[in-house]
Design a protein around this motif. Structure first.
Motif, PDB file in Angstrom:
ATOM      1  N   TYR A  87       0.886  70.163 -52.726  1.00 38.29           N
ATOM      2  CA  TYR A  87      -0.347  70.453 -52.003  1.00 38.29           C
ATOM      3  C   TYR A  87      -0.446  71.973 -51.881  1.00 38.29           C
ATOM      4  O   TYR A  87       0.555  72.646 -51.741  1.00 38.29           O
ATOM      5  CB  TYR A  87      -0.337  69.783 -50.623  1.00 38.29           C
ATOM      6  CG  TYR A  87      -0.600  68.291 -50.708  1.00 38.29           C
ATOM      7  CD1 TYR A  87      -1.879  67.804 -50.921  1.00 38.29           C
ATOM      8  CD2 TYR A  87       0.434  67.371 -50.590  1.00 38.29           C
ATOM      9  CE1 TYR A  87      -2.140  66.443 -51.015  1.00 38.29           C
ATOM     10  CE2 TYR A  87       0.190  65.995 -50.673  1.00 38.29           C
ATOM     11  CZ  TYR A  87      -1.094  65.551 -50.887  1.00 38.29           C
ATOM     12  OH  TYR A  87      -1.339  64.207 -50.980  1.00 38.29           O
TER      13      TYR A  87
ATOM     14  N   SER B  69       7.799  57.241 -43.975  1.00 38.44           N
ATOM     15  CA  SER B  69       6.657  58.119 -43.741  1.00 38.44           C
ATOM     16  C   SER B  69       6.899  59.459 -44.439  1.00 38.44           C
ATOM     17  O   SER B  69       7.991  60.024 -44.326  1.00 38.44           O
ATOM     18  CB  SER B  69       6.506  58.319 -42.233  1.00 38.44           C
ATOM     19  OG  SER B  69       5.405  59.153 -41.992  1.00 38.44           O
ATOM     20  N   GLY B  70       5.906  59.910 -45.201  1.00 36.51           N
ATOM     21  CA  GLY B  70       6.033  61.195 -45.892  1.00 36.51           C
ATOM     22  C   GLY B  70       6.669  61.099 -47.267  1.00 36.51           C
ATOM     23  O   GLY B  70       6.846  62.113 -47.946  1.00 36.51           O
ATOM     24  N   SER B  71       7.008  59.890 -47.724  1.00 37.77           N
ATOM     25  CA  SER B  71       7.684  59.761 -49.016  1.00 37.77           C
ATOM     26  C   SER B  71       6.740  59.897 -50.210  1.00 37.77           C
ATOM     27  O   SER B  71       7.191  59.994 -51.351  1.00 37.77           O
ATOM     28  CB  SER B  71       8.459  58.441 -49.089  1.00 37.77           C
ATOM     29  OG  SER B  71       7.603  57.347 -48.897  1.00 37.77           O
ATOM     30  N   GLY B  72       5.420  59.857 -49.960  1.00 35.09           N
ATOM     31  CA  GLY B  72       4.468  60.114 -51.045  1.00 35.09           C
ATOM     32  C   GLY B  72       3.608  58.925 -51.459  1.00 35.09           C
ATOM     33  O   GLY B  72       2.910  58.989 -52.471  1.00 35.09           O
ATOM     34  N   LYS B  73       3.621  57.854 -50.667  1.00 32.12           N
ATOM     35  CA  LYS B  73       2.905  56.622 -51.040  1.00 32.12           C
ATOM     36  C   LYS B  73       1.392  56.844 -51.130  1.00 32.12           C
ATOM     37  O   LYS B  73       0.757  56.480 -52.109  1.00 32.12           O
ATOM     38  CB  LYS B  73       3.217  55.500 -50.030  1.00 32.12           C
ATOM     39  CG  LYS B  73       4.708  55.252 -49.845  1.00 32.12           C
ATOM     40  CD  LYS B  73       4.987  54.171 -48.826  1.00 32.12           C
ATOM     41  CE  LYS B  73       4.514  54.447 -47.413  1.00 32.12           C
ATOM     42  NZ  LYS B  73       5.197  55.566 -46.733  1.00 32.12           N
ATOM     43  N   THR B  74       0.826  57.426 -50.071  1.00 32.41           N
ATOM     44  CA  THR B  74      -0.626  57.661 -50.056  1.00 32.41           C
ATOM     45  C   THR B  74      -1.012  58.665 -51.138  1.00 32.41           C
ATOM     46  O   THR B  74      -2.032  58.497 -51.810  1.00 32.41           O
ATOM     47  CB  THR B  74      -1.071  58.149 -48.662  1.00 32.41           C
ATOM     48  OG1 THR B  74      -0.807  57.099 -47.728  1.00 32.41           O
ATOM     49  CG2 THR B  74      -2.551  58.495 -48.622  1.00 32.41           C
ATOM     50  N   THR B  75      -0.179  59.673 -51.320  1.00 32.33           N
ATOM     51  CA  THR B  75      -0.443  60.664 -52.371  1.00 32.33           C
ATOM     52  C   THR B  75      -0.524  59.977 -53.732  1.00 32.33           C
ATOM     53  O   THR B  75      -1.459  60.219 -54.500  1.00 32.33           O
ATOM     54  CB  THR B  75       0.668  61.736 -52.374  1.00 32.33           C
ATOM     55  OG1 THR B  75       0.724  62.340 -51.077  1.00 32.33           O
ATOM     56  CG2 THR B  75       0.425  62.809 -53.415  1.00 32.33           C
TER      57      THR B  75
ATOM     58  N   HIS C 109       4.731  48.971 -44.511  1.00 32.28           N
ATOM     59  CA  HIS C 109       5.969  49.208 -43.775  1.00 32.28           C
ATOM     60  C   HIS C 109       6.578  47.870 -43.388  1.00 32.28           C
ATOM     61  O   HIS C 109       7.735  47.803 -42.986  1.00 32.28           O
ATOM     62  CB  HIS C 109       5.701  50.024 -42.511  1.00 32.28           C
ATOM     63  CG  HIS C 109       5.436  51.473 -42.790  1.00 32.28           C
ATOM     64  ND1 HIS C 109       6.421  52.346 -43.156  1.00 32.28           N
ATOM     65  CD2 HIS C 109       4.301  52.197 -42.780  1.00 32.28           C
ATOM     66  CE1 HIS C 109       5.908  53.541 -43.357  1.00 32.28           C
ATOM     67  NE2 HIS C 109       4.612  53.472 -43.136  1.00 32.28           N
TER      68      HIS C 109
HETATM   69  N1  LIG Z   1      -3.562  66.996 -47.618  1.00 31.82           N
HETATM   70  C1  LIG Z   1      -2.295  67.388 -47.528  1.00 31.82           C
HETATM   71  N2  LIG Z   1      -1.953  68.686 -47.470  1.00 31.82           N
HETATM   72  C2  LIG Z   1      -0.682  69.090 -47.425  1.00 31.82           C
HETATM   73  N3  LIG Z   1       0.368  68.259 -47.418  1.00 31.82           N
HETATM   74  C3  LIG Z   1       0.116  66.939 -47.473  1.00 31.82           C
HETATM   75  C4  LIG Z   1      -1.224  66.430 -47.524  1.00 31.82           C
HETATM   76  N4  LIG Z   1      -1.166  65.069 -47.573  1.00 31.82           N
HETATM   77  C5  LIG Z   1       0.139  64.765 -47.534  1.00 31.82           C
HETATM   78  N5  LIG Z   1       0.909  65.864 -47.480  1.00 31.82           N
HETATM   79  C6  LIG Z   1       2.392  65.897 -47.468  1.00 31.82           C
HETATM   80  O1  LIG Z   1       2.869  65.225 -48.623  1.00 31.82           O
HETATM   81  C7  LIG Z   1       3.982  64.391 -48.326  1.00 31.82           C
HETATM   82  C8  LIG Z   1       3.667  62.946 -48.692  1.00 31.82           C
HETATM   83  O2  LIG Z   1       2.629  62.465 -47.838  1.00 31.82           O
HETATM   84  P1  LIG Z   1       1.986  61.034 -47.983  1.00 31.82           P
HETATM   85  O3  LIG Z   1       0.792  60.999 -47.103  1.00 31.82           O
HETATM   86  O4  LIG Z   1       1.779  60.733 -49.414  1.00 31.82           O
HETATM   87  O5  LIG Z   1       3.147  60.100 -47.403  1.00 31.82           O
HETATM   88  P2  LIG Z   1       3.169  58.544 -47.084  1.00 31.82           P
HETATM   89  O6  LIG Z   1       4.358  57.985 -47.809  1.00 31.82           O
HETATM   90  O7  LIG Z   1       1.855  57.941 -47.360  1.00 31.82           O
HETATM   91  O8  LIG Z   1       3.480  58.531 -45.501  1.00 31.82           O
HETATM   92  P3  LIG Z   1       2.975  57.503 -44.348  1.00 31.82           P
HETATM   93  O9  LIG Z   1       3.849  56.299 -44.464  1.00 31.82           O
HETATM   94  O10 LIG Z   1       3.240  58.271 -43.083  1.00 31.82           O
HETATM   95  O11 LIG Z   1       1.528  57.224 -44.562  1.00 31.82           O
HETATM   96  C9  LIG Z   1       4.273  64.614 -46.844  1.00 31.82           C
HETATM   97  O12 LIG Z   1       5.290  65.574 -46.752  1.00 31.82           O
HETATM   98  C10 LIG Z   1       2.985  65.155 -46.293  1.00 31.82           C
HETATM   99  O13 LIG Z   1       3.210  66.001 -45.212  1.00 31.82           O
END
Ligand SMILES: Nc1ncnc2c1ncn2[C@@H]1O[C@H](COP(=O)(O)OP(=O)(O)OP(=O)(O)O)[C@@H](O)[C@H]1O
Ligand SMILES: [Mg+2]
Length: 230
Positions: free
Chosen positions: A14, A43-49, A200
């Motif tokens: 990002y 949480s934060g592992s990158g799933k949503t990304t 989760h």
């Molecule tokens: N728009 C953004 N800008 C900067 N960093 C981001 C952004 N979105 C996510 N991140 C970072 O990227 C990493 C992965 O985030 P992501 O949202 O993909 O995690 P996740 O596995 O979906 O978590 P959760 O279970 O909490 O939803 C995290 O470290 C987060 O802080």
């Protein structure tokens, strides 16, 4: 057979420069058409990304994504929007219904955007998720579970090839969440739609054929489900 989703060496930082920790670090994934996949990870592992990049909502720093054999980067912004409207469906944790539109209108809008403005199909989709008689209600006049049913109808009504569901039960109690998972998975099986659901809740395993575990921006575990769902 060609995979319906192919992700190759995907990296995501990002921000503009490649400073700090990447959200994805060389993720690879191939998904067969019709598969039902559960994606787990802290949480934060990158799933949503990962889901957002597969959806073409965000772009990777490096790597390649193909949906039905089409390279997302080569499609361009307009091509990706078109693909999203016609071939992909989404279900989110907080439902994301448009608050000023009724249940019917939320579902119908999805059809209109896909170029299929068929009111009868919108009505039938709401009936198939158990909402007959509630078509005229606004989101705030529906329970959380009912709102998620509208979101499922909205996602499925355009007959997409893939549904991406980011914590679809994350905002529901366990009982309602189980019903929603039953419904989502049944409907995807019926339509032979590929489903990736982030979760989760371990109960999601029961519904999946394949389980992925993400850790620090990479898929660390990829295994078939031992006990396939009912
Ligand atoms: N728009 C953004 N800008 C900067 N960093 C981001 C952004 N979105 C996510 N991140 C970072 O990227 C990493 C992965 O985030 P992501 O949202 O993909 O995690 P996740 O596995 O979906 O978590 P959760 O279970 O909490 O939803 C995290 O470290 C987060 O802080
Ligand atoms: Mg997330």
């Amino acid at each position: 057979m060609q995979p319906i989703i192919r992700v190759a060496d995907l990296w995501k930082y990002y921000g503009d420069d490649e400073q700090g920790e990447p959200a994805l670090r060389g993720t690879n994934l191939e998904v067969a058409a019709g598969d039902i996949i559960a994606l787990f990870g802290k949480s934060g592992s990158g799933k949503t990304t990962l889901l957002n990049i597969i959806a073409g909502l965000d772009r990777p720093t490096r790597g390649r994504i193909e949906i039905e054999g089409q390279d997302l980067e080569a499609l361009g912004e307009q091509g990706r929007t078109e693909l999203r409207r016609t071939r992909l469906g989404f279900v989110f944790q907080f439902f994301n219904l448009l608050p000023t539109l009724t249940a019917f209108e939320n579902v119908f809008l999805s059809l209109e955007l896909a170029g299929l403005p068929d009111p009868a199909a919108a009505g039938a989709a709401l009936t198939s998720v158990g909402l007959a008689g509630k078509e005229g209600r606004y989101p705030h006049e529906l329970s959380g579970g009912e709102q998620q049913r509208v979101a499922i109808a909205r996602a499925l009504v355009k007959r997409p090839s893939i549904i991406l569901a980011d914590e679809p039960t994350g905002n529901l109690d366990t009982h309602t969440g189980t019903h929603i998972l039953d419904l989502l998975v049944d409907q995807c099986r019926l339509a032979q739609t590929t489903l990736i659901m982030v979760s989760h809740a371990m109960i999601t395993c029961r519904y999946a054929q394949r389980i992925l575990q993400m850790e620090d921006g990479i898929i660390m575990e990829d295994r078939p489900c031992e006990a396939p769902g009912p």
